[in-house]
Design a protein around this motif. Structure first.
Motif, PDB file in Angstrom:
ATOM      1  N   THR A   1       0.838  -1.189   0.000  1.00 33.85           N
ATOM      2  CA  THR A   1       0.000   0.000   0.000  1.00 33.85           C
ATOM      3  C   THR A   1       0.876   1.243   0.000  1.00 33.85           C
ATOM      4  O   THR A   1       1.831   1.332   0.763  1.00 33.85           O
ATOM      5  CB  THR A   1      -0.931   0.012   1.229  1.00 33.85           C
ATOM      6  N   ALA A   2       0.548   2.179  -0.888  1.00 33.34           N
ATOM      7  CA  ALA A   2       1.249   3.465  -0.961  1.00 33.34           C
ATOM      8  C   ALA A   2       0.279   4.559  -0.546  1.00 33.34           C
ATOM      9  O   ALA A   2      -0.819   4.656  -1.096  1.00 33.34           O
ATOM     10  CB  ALA A   2       1.758   3.707  -2.376  1.00 33.34           C
ATOM     11  N   SER A   3       0.663   5.362   0.419  1.00 31.91           N
ATOM     12  CA  SER A   3      -0.251   6.360   0.976  1.00 31.91           C
ATOM     13  C   SER A   3      -0.744   7.355  -0.068  1.00 31.91           C
ATOM     14  O   SER A   3      -1.899   7.770  -0.028  1.00 31.91           O
ATOM     15  CB  SER A   3       0.383   7.089   2.150  1.00 31.91           C
ATOM     16  N   SER A   4       0.100   7.718  -1.030  1.00 28.69           N
ATOM     17  CA  SER A   4      -0.324   8.712  -2.021  1.00 28.69           C
ATOM     18  C   SER A   4      -1.452   8.184  -2.899  1.00 28.69           C
ATOM     19  O   SER A   4      -2.438   8.898  -3.144  1.00 28.69           O
ATOM     20  CB  SER A   4       0.863   9.136  -2.892  1.00 28.69           C
ATOM     21  N   ILE A   5      -1.372   6.948  -3.364  1.00 33.01           N
ATOM     22  CA  ILE A   5      -2.461   6.432  -4.198  1.00 33.01           C
ATOM     23  C   ILE A   5      -3.595   5.879  -3.341  1.00 33.01           C
ATOM     24  O   ILE A   5      -4.737   5.832  -3.791  1.00 33.01           O
ATOM     25  CB  ILE A   5      -1.987   5.412  -5.262  1.00 33.01           C
ATOM     26  N   GLN A   6      -3.307   5.504  -2.117  1.00 35.44           N
ATOM     27  CA  GLN A   6      -4.364   5.065  -1.192  1.00 35.44           C
ATOM     28  C   GLN A   6      -5.332   6.206  -0.929  1.00 35.44           C
ATOM     29  O   GLN A   6      -6.545   6.039  -0.999  1.00 35.44           O
ATOM     30  CB  GLN A   6      -3.747   4.565   0.122  1.00 35.44           C
ATOM     31  N   SER A   7      -4.785   7.357  -0.647  1.00 32.52           N
ATOM     32  CA  SER A   7      -5.625   8.528  -0.361  1.00 32.52           C
ATOM     33  C   SER A   7      -6.520   8.872  -1.548  1.00 32.52           C
ATOM     34  O   SER A   7      -7.709   9.152  -1.385  1.00 32.52           O
ATOM     35  CB  SER A   7      -4.726   9.711   0.001  1.00 32.52           C
TER      36      SER A   7
END
Length: 145
Positions: A53-59
Protein backbone atom coordinates in the motif's frame (compact mmCIF):
# COMPACT_ATOMS: atom_id res chain seq x y z
CA UNK A 1 -1.54 45.20 26.01
CA UNK A 2 -4.99 44.34 27.42
CA UNK A 3 -5.50 40.68 28.31
CA UNK A 4 -8.40 40.18 25.82
CA UNK A 5 -6.31 41.50 22.91
CA UNK A 6 -3.38 39.30 23.90
CA UNK A 7 -5.66 36.25 24.15
CA UNK A 8 -7.14 37.01 20.73
CA UNK A 9 -3.66 37.31 19.19
CA UNK A 10 -2.57 34.00 20.71
CA UNK A 11 -5.71 32.29 19.39
CA UNK A 12 -5.13 33.74 15.92
CA UNK A 13 -1.52 32.54 15.92
CA UNK A 14 -2.51 29.00 16.90
CA UNK A 15 -5.29 28.99 14.30
CA UNK A 16 -2.78 30.03 11.63
CA UNK A 17 -0.34 27.31 12.68
CA UNK A 18 -3.07 24.66 12.66
CA UNK A 19 -4.37 25.67 9.25
CA UNK A 20 -0.88 25.47 7.73
CA UNK A 21 -0.18 22.00 9.11
CA UNK A 22 -0.61 19.17 6.61
CA UNK A 23 -3.77 17.13 7.07
CA UNK A 24 -3.27 13.63 8.41
CA UNK A 25 -3.60 10.77 5.92
CA UNK A 26 -6.57 8.56 6.64
CA UNK A 27 -5.55 5.01 7.40
CA UNK A 28 -7.07 2.38 5.11
CA UNK A 29 -10.43 1.12 6.34
CA UNK A 30 -11.06 -2.52 7.21
CA UNK A 31 -12.73 -3.11 3.81
CA UNK A 32 -9.88 -1.35 1.96
CA UNK A 33 -7.37 -3.62 3.73
CA UNK A 34 -9.46 -6.65 2.76
CA UNK A 35 -9.49 -5.50 -0.85
CA UNK A 36 -5.69 -5.24 -0.88
CA UNK A 37 -5.50 -8.70 0.65
CA UNK A 38 -7.82 -10.23 -2.00
CA UNK A 39 -5.83 -8.51 -4.78
CA UNK A 40 -2.59 -9.90 -3.36
CA UNK A 41 -4.15 -13.38 -3.02
CA UNK A 42 -4.97 -13.31 -6.74
CA UNK A 43 -1.45 -12.16 -7.59
CA UNK A 44 0.23 -14.76 -5.36
CA UNK A 45 -1.93 -17.54 -6.85
CA UNK A 46 -0.38 -16.63 -10.21
CA UNK A 47 3.20 -16.37 -8.99
CA UNK A 48 3.32 -12.56 -8.88
CA UNK A 49 4.78 -10.47 -6.09
CA UNK A 50 2.41 -8.86 -3.61
CA UNK A 51 1.72 -5.15 -3.76
CA UNK A 52 2.42 -2.74 -0.92
CA UNK A 53 0.00 0.00 0.00
CA UNK A 54 1.25 3.47 -0.96
CA UNK A 55 -0.25 6.36 0.98
CA UNK A 56 -0.32 8.71 -2.02
CA UNK A 57 -2.46 6.43 -4.20
CA UNK A 58 -4.36 5.06 -1.19
CA UNK A 59 -5.62 8.53 -0.36
CA UNK A 60 -6.74 9.14 -3.94
CA UNK A 61 -8.52 5.79 -4.27
CA UNK A 62 -10.22 6.29 -0.91
CA UNK A 63 -11.48 9.73 -1.94
CA UNK A 64 -12.51 8.58 -5.43
CA UNK A 65 -14.76 5.78 -4.12
CA UNK A 66 -16.60 8.34 -1.98
CA UNK A 67 -16.79 10.80 -4.85
CA UNK A 68 -18.44 8.20 -7.10
CA UNK A 69 -21.11 7.54 -4.47
CA UNK A 70 -21.68 11.20 -3.66
CA UNK A 71 -22.09 12.21 -7.31
CA UNK A 72 -24.05 9.15 -8.50
CA UNK A 73 -21.37 8.55 -11.12
CA UNK A 74 -19.26 5.63 -12.29
CA UNK A 75 -16.18 6.51 -14.32
CA UNK A 76 -12.43 6.45 -14.07
CA UNK A 77 -10.48 9.36 -12.69
CA UNK A 78 -7.83 11.20 -14.65
CA UNK A 79 -4.64 9.71 -13.37
CA UNK A 80 -1.00 10.43 -13.84
CA UNK A 81 0.79 8.37 -16.45
CA UNK A 82 1.81 4.93 -15.24
CA UNK A 83 -1.11 4.56 -12.84
CA UNK A 84 -3.79 1.93 -13.46
CA UNK A 85 -7.28 1.94 -12.00
CA UNK A 86 -10.10 -0.56 -11.74
CA UNK A 87 -13.55 0.24 -10.34
CA UNK A 88 -16.56 -1.90 -9.48
CA UNK A 89 -19.80 -1.72 -7.54
CA UNK A 90 -22.45 -4.04 -6.21
CA UNK A 91 -25.36 -4.03 -3.80
CA UNK A 92 -24.57 -4.38 -0.12
CA UNK A 93 -26.33 -7.74 0.16
CA UNK A 94 -23.59 -9.59 -1.73
CA UNK A 95 -20.73 -7.34 -2.87
CA UNK A 96 -17.53 -7.81 -0.88
CA UNK A 97 -13.80 -7.42 -1.73
CA UNK A 98 -13.55 -11.01 -3.00
CA UNK A 99 -16.47 -10.43 -5.37
CA UNK A 100 -14.82 -7.27 -6.74
CA UNK A 101 -11.56 -9.10 -7.42
CA UNK A 102 -13.37 -12.03 -9.07
CA UNK A 103 -15.25 -9.60 -11.35
CA UNK A 104 -12.01 -7.84 -12.31
CA UNK A 105 -10.32 -11.16 -13.05
CA UNK A 106 -13.19 -12.15 -15.40
CA UNK A 107 -12.70 -8.98 -17.46
CA UNK A 108 -9.65 -9.14 -19.78
CA UNK A 109 -8.80 -5.43 -19.52
CA UNK A 110 -9.22 -5.34 -15.73
CA UNK A 111 -7.36 -8.63 -15.31
CA UNK A 112 -4.39 -7.18 -17.21
CA UNK A 113 -4.13 -4.30 -14.73
CA UNK A 114 -4.68 -6.44 -11.66
CA UNK A 115 -1.96 -8.88 -12.69
CA UNK A 116 0.59 -6.52 -14.27
CA UNK A 117 3.97 -7.66 -13.03
CA UNK A 118 5.54 -4.20 -13.15
CA UNK A 119 3.18 -2.75 -10.54
CA UNK A 120 4.63 -2.55 -7.04
CA UNK A 121 2.18 -0.30 -5.15
CA UNK A 122 -1.57 -0.30 -4.60
CA UNK A 123 -4.17 2.01 -3.10
CA UNK A 124 -7.78 1.03 -2.51
CA UNK A 125 -11.05 2.77 -1.83
CA UNK A 126 -14.21 1.21 -0.47
CA UNK A 127 -17.35 3.22 0.17
CA UNK A 128 -20.86 2.24 1.20
CA UNK A 129 -24.03 4.23 0.71
CA UNK A 130 -26.96 4.96 -1.55
CA UNK A 131 -26.10 5.40 -5.20
CA UNK A 132 -27.96 5.97 -8.43
CA UNK A 133 -31.33 4.86 -7.03
CA UNK A 134 -29.99 1.91 -5.03
CA UNK A 135 -30.48 2.04 -1.28
CA UNK A 136 -27.19 0.41 -0.39
CA UNK A 137 -24.18 -0.02 -2.67
CA UNK A 138 -20.52 -0.88 -2.06
CA UNK A 139 -18.14 1.02 -4.37
CA UNK A 140 -14.64 -0.38 -4.94
CA UNK A 141 -11.61 1.39 -6.41
CA UNK A 142 -8.10 -0.01 -6.79
CA UNK A 143 -5.18 1.97 -8.16
CA UNK A 144 -1.82 0.57 -9.10
CA UNK A 145 1.63 1.96 -9.76
Amino acid sequence: MPKTVRTALVCLCFTGVLSVAAPAQAAPTKMEKRLVSRINDARQDRGLRTLRTASSIQSGAHSWSRHLLRTDSFHHARLRSGTGEVIAWGTCSWFKPGAAVRAWLRSPSHRTLLLRGSFRRVGTGWARGSWNGYGCVEMAVARFR
